[in-house]
Write an enzyme that holds these catalytic residues in place. Structure first.
Site, PDB file in Angstrom:
ATOM      1  N   GLU A  61      78.196 -72.931  44.284  1.00 56.61           N
ATOM      2  CA  GLU A  61      79.224 -73.296  45.254  1.00 56.61           C
ATOM      3  C   GLU A  61      79.614 -72.130  46.166  1.00 56.61           C
ATOM      4  O   GLU A  61      80.763 -71.673  46.169  1.00 56.61           O
ATOM      5  CB  GLU A  61      80.441 -73.884  44.541  1.00 56.61           C
ATOM      6  N   GLU A  96      75.743 -80.909  39.900  1.00 61.56           N
ATOM      7  CA  GLU A  96      77.031 -81.263  39.280  1.00 61.56           C
ATOM      8  C   GLU A  96      77.434 -82.629  39.814  1.00 61.56           C
ATOM      9  O   GLU A  96      77.328 -82.893  41.014  1.00 61.56           O
ATOM     10  CB  GLU A  96      78.129 -80.241  39.589  1.00 61.56           C
TER      11      GLU A  96
END
Length: 649
Positions: free
Chosen positions: A222, A331
């Site tokens: 991220e 994810e």
């Protein structure tokens, strides 16, 4: 009182508490990132004690005593299509130091055995507590080898998320999570490349190229969130150094990114950078959650729409390549935080990941995504409550809302059982025709020129909308939306949930409207919420997985599903069919734990009872269904439930 005028007059900001937890929530909603909010949960958890576990009986959106009907036809006269089990490619995990624990390994062994999971991914492979890199040119791979050896022993392989920065190499003092992973760029990018190249060379030398090519190397986590304190350009430099170093170790090693925290973030930028600079990439990875707040919590519609938009962007970005790269969603889940909702709110459903909602969410999402355009991985976050982004629980150790499919004591949660049912299906999906989705009707309020509503978005922004009135009609069909905000110049439309707004301001380029919707009938709710996933398992049986799911804030009723199997002829044996259920009364260890009095620390005997409560019980369909005939049956599904019917052929 008009909601817009009231808000402008008072400058309403929902998350106005002075506590750090509430500040973290406000910062998250204004774009500060999921990581900041996750860390704020720690203080809220300590302050509030045990997190709330809102049961169906206390949730206003669960309409007890109300029921609707829906009819489905399983059409076995039509050609089947492949059912790829893309949801088994990978599962997520806590940071890598936890992989050395015996309980974590027990839980992963369960997932490999029962769920067919083939890879695992987690944070912090390069953190100091993994003792991987001590200084430039001096690296130790014992702990990484221990993880690889364990995974190979249970038939799995790693997705190595290359994070975070070793302390000797970091350029700053920013950290993330309870375990304080370094989130700053490296002091020296070439030294970062040397470290990654050494890792790649080590796995090739020890395990051989034929094995090492089955690993995935994903650069960072991220980088568009607080997990990365550098710029996008610095991330691309980080990626290029890692990718080139790995390919030098072996051209067969698989490397990719950008592992961003939304389904479509940075896809075109990442692919464009790699193509323009000839930096190798073997796969593209992003993350996909329905929500990181109350807005859209548990919404399959939202996450499926986000993923479809991302697929279109990826296809456009990779057009012209001789081989399209796999897309790994590394994810995935109903919510990106372990504690959700505004701290201090009347309902703080921090235990969502423990609830039956997650099971119906999972089956509904897989059914919505399976087929053309599906990702090559849909990695549920995460495998186990042996997880430490915030901290280990100080209350409710058995069920405290952590991400895991399995609780700390190895008790499978409802979502684990949903994945087990999906894993046991075959590889040919059968066409199912259901009722048409309801068209939501209602009224649009007056157009409030120059009014802008911040926050509370319940879906991706729509483009090419010609007017504010069309924007309102578009948002009419978006669940939970009760405000439409039109961007006049850009001709885009944002659908909002008023209760989750951050603020309202004056903006000459905005027009906002209230939306008043007509409530759906119970039959319309069933048409919207229920579904049937049909999969042939060789020539031996047909699996029908029925579900009834709605987002946390949306209404749901009990649904009576009339399922007809067309074209099976005499091969169908509905009289011998079995069913396994997940609902409030079946495969629901959370309910059993609540019946125990929600003990903070459970005994071995209590854990055994919870394990029994989580079990999928095989029942005869004829004893559960309302009616069963030669080619059809009627079965009642409670709110947020799953029922897996196995029909012998």
């Amino acid at each position: 009182v008009n909601m817009f005028l009231l808000a402008v007059a008072t400058s309403v900001v929902l998350a106005s508490s002075s506590s750090d937890a509430s500040r973290g929530y406000a910062e998250f909603k204004s774009g500060g990132g999921g990581q900041r909010y996750i860390e704020s949960i720690k203080e809220s958890h300590l302050e509030r004690g045990a997190p709330a576990h809102p049961l169906h009986g206390t949730r206003q959106t669960v309409r007890h005593g109300q029921s609707g009907t829906a009819k489905y036809t399983v059409d076995m006269t039509q050609p089947t299509r492949p059912f790829s089990h893309f949801f088994e490619t990978s599962v997520g995990s806590g940071h890598m130091a936890l992989t050395l624990r015996a309980d974590w390994r027990q839980h992963v062994t369960m997932a490999a055995r029962d769920l067919g999971v083939r890879h695992i991914r987690g944070h912090g492979l390069l953190d100091d507590d993994m003792s991987v890199s001590l200084k430039y040119g001096l690296h130790a791979f014992y702990n990484i080898d221990s993880l690889i050896d364990f995974l190979m022993s249970v038939g799995m392989r790693p997705i190595f998320e290359l994070s975070f920065m070793p302390s000797w190499l970091t350029s700053g003092n920013h950290t993330v999570c309870h375990y304080k992973g370094n989130s700053d760029p490296p002091q020296n990018f070439s030294q970062w490349g040397e470290l990654i190249g050494a890792l790649g060379q080590h796995v090739v030398d020890k395990y051989g190229e034929d094995v090492a090519k089955e690993f995935f190397f994903e650069v960072w986590n991220e980088p568009n969130d607080n997990f990365w304190r550098g710029t996008q350009a610095q991330y691309f430099q980080l990626y290029a150094e890692a990718a080139n170093a790995l390919k030098k170790a072996s051209p067969r090693l698989q490397v990719g990114g950008p592992a961003t925290c939304c389904a479509n973030c940075w896809i075109d930028d990442f692919v464009g950078f790699c193509r323009n600079t000839s930096v190798p990439f073997d796969f593209v990875s992003t993350h996909a959650y329905s929500s990181c707040s109350m807005a859209g919590l548990g919404s399959v519609t939202k996450v499926a729409q986000d993923i479809r938009i991302a697929r279109d962007i990826l296809d456009n970005a990779t057009a012209g390549l001789s081989t399209r790269p796999p897309w790994l969603i590394t994810e995935f889940g109903a919510n990106c935080a372990q504690g959700i909702g505004e701290p201090g709110a009347a309902q703080f459903p921090s235990a969502l990941h423990d609830m039956i909602d997650q099971a119906s969410y999972t089956v509904s999402a897989v059914n919505a995504l399976a087929g053309p355009g599906e990702p090559q991985a849909l990695s549920y976050w995460a495998v186990s409550d042996v997880f430490e982004e915030s901290f280990f629980p100080v209350h409710n150790e058995s069920f405290h809302g952590a991400f895991g499919l399995v609780n700390l004591h190895g008790v499978p949660k409802p979502t684990y059982r949903a994945y087990q049912l999906l894993h046991e299906t075959g590889d040919q999906q059968v066409t199912v025709r259901g009722p048409p989705l309801p068209t939501i009707s209602g009224q649009c309020g007056l157009e409030h020129q120059k009014e802008d509503v911040w926050g509370g978005d319940v879906g991706p922004q729509a483009s090419n909308i010609p007017s504010a009135a069309e924007c309102c009609h578009y948002c009419m069909n978006v669940n939970s939306a009760d405000v439409a905000t039109y961007h006049n110049h850009e001709m885009t439309c944002s659908c909002k949930m008023w209760a989750n707004r951050l603020n309202t301001t004056s903006n000459p380029d905005r027009t906002s409207l209230n939306i008043t919707k007509q409530p759906l009938t119970n039959d319309q709710l069933c048409a919207q919420n229920a579904g049937v996933l049909a999969v042939l398992n060789g020539t031996t049986h047909l699996d029908l997985i029925l579900y009834n799911h709605a987002a946390f804030a949306d209404p749901i009723v009990e649904c009576s599903l009339n399922v007809n199997v067309d074209g099976a002829n005499s091969a169908l044996q509905l009289g011998s069919a079995t069913v396994r259920r997940i609902d409030e009364d079946h495969s629901n260890p959370l309910a059993a734990w609540i019946d125990m009095g929600t003990p903070d620390y459970t005994s071995a005997q209590q854990n055994e009872a919870l394990l029994n409560a989580s079990t999928l019980v095989v029942e005869q369909l004829s004893k559960v269904a309302t009616s069963v005939s030669a080619a059809s049956f009627v079965m009642t599904l409670p709110p947020h439930s799953v029922a897996a019917v196995r029909v012998p052929l």
